[in-house]
Enzyme design. Structure first.
Site, PDB file in Angstrom:
ATOM      1  N   GLU A  96      13.721   5.914  -4.981  1.00 40.90           N
ATOM      2  CA  GLU A  96      13.664   6.756  -6.168  1.00 40.90           C
ATOM      3  C   GLU A  96      14.606   6.237  -7.257  1.00 40.90           C
ATOM      4  OE1 GLU A  96      13.462   9.607  -2.559  1.00 40.90           O
ATOM      5  OE2 GLU A  96      14.196   7.596  -3.038  1.00 40.90           O
ATOM      6  N   CYS A 142      16.190  12.166  -0.015  1.00 38.66           N
ATOM      7  CA  CYS A 142      17.381  12.615   0.697  1.00 38.66           C
ATOM      8  C   CYS A 142      18.116  13.686  -0.107  1.00 38.66           C
ATOM      9  CB  CYS A 142      18.307  11.440   1.005  1.00 38.66           C
ATOM     10  SG  CYS A 142      18.948  10.598  -0.463  1.00 38.66           S
ATOM     11  N   ALA A 187       1.510 -11.801  27.952  1.00 42.38           N
ATOM     12  CA  ALA A 187       0.342 -12.665  27.801  1.00 42.38           C
ATOM     13  C   ALA A 187      -0.196 -12.952  29.190  1.00 42.38           C
ATOM     14  CB  ALA A 187       0.714 -13.956  27.077  1.00 42.38           C
ATOM     15  N   ARG A 246       9.022 -10.591  16.757  1.00 44.04           N
ATOM     16  CA  ARG A 246      10.444 -10.576  17.103  1.00 44.04           C
ATOM     17  C   ARG A 246      11.314 -10.355  15.875  1.00 44.04           C
ATOM     18  NH1 ARG A 246      10.377 -16.008  20.910  1.00 44.04           N
ATOM     19  NH2 ARG A 246       9.325 -15.090  22.739  1.00 44.04           N
ATOM     20  N   THR A 293      12.478 -13.773  35.284  1.00 42.89           N
ATOM     21  CA  THR A 293      11.802 -14.469  34.185  1.00 42.89           C
ATOM     22  C   THR A 293      12.758 -15.421  33.481  1.00 42.89           C
ATOM     23  OG1 THR A 293      10.247 -12.651  33.834  1.00 42.89           O
ATOM     24  CG2 THR A 293      10.599 -14.148  31.990  1.00 42.89           C
ATOM     25  N   THR A 320      10.027  -5.822  35.392  1.00 46.50           N
ATOM     26  CA  THR A 320      10.716  -5.180  34.271  1.00 46.50           C
ATOM     27  C   THR A 320       9.736  -4.352  33.457  1.00 46.50           C
ATOM     28  OG1 THR A 320      12.315  -6.983  34.165  1.00 46.50           O
ATOM     29  CG2 THR A 320      12.106  -5.589  32.215  1.00 46.50           C
ATOM     30  N   LEU A 321       8.583  -4.908  33.159  1.00 47.92           N
ATOM     31  CA  LEU A 321       7.562  -4.172  32.423  1.00 47.92           C
ATOM     32  C   LEU A 321       7.125  -2.918  33.181  1.00 47.92           C
ATOM     33  CD1 LEU A 321       5.479  -7.269  31.308  1.00 47.92           C
ATOM     34  CD2 LEU A 321       6.552  -5.646  29.732  1.00 47.92           C
TER      35      LEU A 321
END
Length: 324
Positions: free
Chosen positions: A57, A84, A163, A201, A213, A265-266
């Site tokens: 703004e 705000c 993937a 990323r 991994t 982990t996933l």
């Protein structure tokens, strides 16, 4: 053309402007603002470019030329997120809107931040300015889903990604010269989709992989093929706690997290239910006999995006409404 249709046109411009702050506005939300005169002419626009600097703004009003200042009393200001109402690193935008004396204010969505949450809108209404809320609300909320997740769920926005081969493996099991079966990393992504990963990323604050991994593949997890900051890199042990990780990330002001693997982990994140988005890239031209199976997709997902780049198919899933 109806007033709603007119409002949507200018709100789309707000969204276009807002995304310019994707890299540097963090941890603040991306916000765009457009000021329109009574005859439908855009006389000012701006976006929140950098945390600690002027909000959308402020920049929109600053862009109004001296000869157009007289038009403000009949003008409408469009803002993708509620202005705000508190003093932070900059003064309240709601006060600035009131001071400028515009006729109308149109907001895309309410700000979930505890110090705002409707207060900005109420302050503007109390000053006698007409306020409309909820124009392109879904798109405005979606733009700042990371910011909103942090302020409503008090944890980072979590993206799970992997993937896989055409038959659903993350890697390949081979036999070494001594007759032992070993897991071998696969180049599943194409050069182009690898660029997309690096872009992803750059748009997120932190990234994690599991210890196995990290030891097998030694991933750098950087943005080598894109421009931007590398996400904070974490390697998780087998006994990690999702909540402890979230606590650490919140302490470091990380609003978003990419989980790149491995399978265990996933699956830990899937089982905990602490995720918001799943991105699966499948190389339809790659088949292996054995390897580490990719995680099973949980129930309660909807397809948000479906992309095809040659043999590469990327499907992005989101949790269904009410399942977050």
């Amino acid at each position: 053309m109806t007033q709603q249709e007119i409002d949507e046109i200018y709100m789309r411009r707000c969204l276009q402007l807002a995304v310019n702050g994707r890299q540097n506005a963090k941890p603040n939300p991306m916000v765009g603002a457009v000021i329109v005169s009574a005859d439908g002419r855009i006389i000012g626009e701006g976006y929140h470019a950098r945390c600690g600097e002027g909000h959308a703004e402020v920049n929109a009003f600053a862009s109004v030329s001296s000869e157009d200042e007289a038009l403000l009393h009949d003008a409408t200001i469009y803002v993708s997120l509620e202005p705000c109402s508190h003093y932070g690193k900059t003064p309240p935008c709601a006060d600035l809107i009131i001071k400028k004396g515009v006729r109308r204010c149109v907001c895309g969505c309410i700000d979930p931040f505890a110090k705002v949450q409707g207060r900005g809108i109420q302050k503007i209404r109390n000053a006698g300015i007409e306020v409309t809320v909820g124009v392109l609300e879904h798109e405005c909320l979606e733009l700042n889903r990371r910011f909103i997740t942090v302020n409503t769920l008090h944890r980072p926005y979590v993206l799970l990604k992997w993937a896989q081969t055409s038959n659903g493996f993350l890697d390949e099991m081979k036999t070494d010269p001594k007759g032992h079966q070993v897991f071998s990393p696969l180049k599943i992504s194409s050069p182009f989709t690898q660029i997309l990963v690096h872009k992803l990323r750059a748009e997120n604050d932190a990234i994690v992989v599991g210890r196995t991994t990290d030891e097998r593949e030694h991933p750098r997890l950087t943005v080598r093929e894109w421009t931007g900051k590398n996400p904070l890199r974490f390697v998780l042990s087998s006994d990690f706690s999702v909540q402890d990780l979230f606590k650490t990330l919140m302490e470091k002001s990380c609003q978003s997290l990419i989980v790149e693997g491995g399978a265990k982990t996933l699956e830990s994140f899937i089982q905990s239910g602490c995720y918001d988005e799943i991105r699966v890239e499948t190389n339809t031209g790659l088949y292996v006999n054995q390897g580490t199976p990719a995680p099973q997709l949980p129930s309660g997902l909807t397809v948000a995006k479906h992309e095809v780049y040659g043999d590469q198919v990327i499907i992005t899933y989101e949790k269904e409404n009410g399942n977050k």
